[in-house]
Design a protein around this motif. Structure first.
Motif, PDB file in Angstrom:
ATOM      1  N   THR A   1       0.832  -1.204   0.000  1.00 39.92           N
ATOM      2  CA  THR A   1       0.000   0.000   0.000  1.00 39.92           C
ATOM      3  C   THR A   1       0.867   1.254   0.000  1.00 39.92           C
ATOM      4  OG1 THR A   1      -0.078   0.173   2.410  1.00 39.92           O
ATOM      5  CG2 THR A   1      -1.762  -1.209   1.357  1.00 39.92           C
ATOM      6  N   THR A   2       0.241   2.369  -0.344  1.00 39.74           N
ATOM      7  CA  THR A   2       0.977   3.630  -0.301  1.00 39.74           C
ATOM      8  C   THR A   2       1.395   3.963   1.124  1.00 39.74           C
ATOM      9  OG1 THR A   2      -1.092   4.872  -0.199  1.00 39.74           O
ATOM     10  CG2 THR A   2      -0.100   4.582  -2.381  1.00 39.74           C
ATOM     11  N   GLU A   3       0.642   3.516   2.107  1.00 41.50           N
ATOM     12  CA  GLU A   3       1.017   3.748   3.504  1.00 41.50           C
ATOM     13  C   GLU A   3       2.350   3.074   3.817  1.00 41.50           C
ATOM     14  OE1 GLU A   3      -0.706   3.077   8.018  1.00 41.50           O
ATOM     15  OE2 GLU A   3      -2.084   3.003   6.327  1.00 41.50           O
TER      16      GLU A   3
ATOM     17  N   TRP B   1       4.652   2.216   1.628  1.00 40.65           N
ATOM     18  CA  TRP B   1       5.696   2.851   0.832  1.00 40.65           C
ATOM     19  C   TRP B   1       6.118   4.188   1.431  1.00 40.65           C
ATOM     20  CZ3 TRP B   1       2.381   1.947  -4.099  1.00 40.65           C
ATOM     21  CH2 TRP B   1       2.368   0.587  -4.406  1.00 40.65           C
ATOM     22  N   ARG B   2       5.140   4.962   1.929  1.00 39.79           N
ATOM     23  CA  ARG B   2       5.480   6.244   2.574  1.00 39.79           C
ATOM     24  C   ARG B   2       6.301   6.012   3.836  1.00 39.79           C
ATOM     25  NH1 ARG B   2      -0.164   8.027   1.298  1.00 39.79           N
ATOM     26  NH2 ARG B   2       0.065   9.358  -0.511  1.00 39.79           N
TER      27      ARG B   2
END
Length: 121
Positions: A74-76, A78-79
């Motif tokens: 998820t982008t979470e 990756w961030r």
């Protein structure tokens, strides 16, 4: 595979494997008093070692693993990973500056000693 085979295959120590198990980074199955390590445990071990070689602490590796388990792909995640890498890079930059300052100081002292030795001859 049992602990001895895992240790031999991955060229590590019993203490190292035990530490990773205690820290929750490896989660082998228990069979009585013995641990049984799967191929997934071997893959986890290799990832742990790779992250350590990049300079990540055990605490950071635990955080990476937690984010992977909760938010894989998820982008979470990756961030989070990006933020962690940015912090590591900032730390490296600071260490490089400290080393550059140390080098400059040592080179200055060396030059002073060379000058004094040249004057005394």
């Amino acid at each position: 595979m049992l602990s001895g085979g895992f240790i031999q295959k991955y060229q590590t120590t019993k203490d190292n494997v035990r530490f990773y198990v205690e820290e929750g980074l490896l989660t082998p199955a228990r069979h009585g008093r013995n641990y049984w390590y799967s191929e997934a445990d071997g893959s986890d071990f290799e990832q742990i070692k790779a992250l350590q070689e990049m300079g990540f602490s055990i605490a950071a590796i635990q955080q990476i693993r937690e984010q992977h388990d909760k938010h894989c792909g998820t982008t979470e995640q990756w961030r989070f990973n990006l933020n962690l890498i940015e912090r590591e890079l900032a730390g490296i930059t600071q260490q490089e500056q400290e080393l550059a300052n140390r080098r400059a100081g040592l080179e200055d002292l060396r030059d002073q000693l060379i000058t004094r030795l040249g004057d005394s001859e």
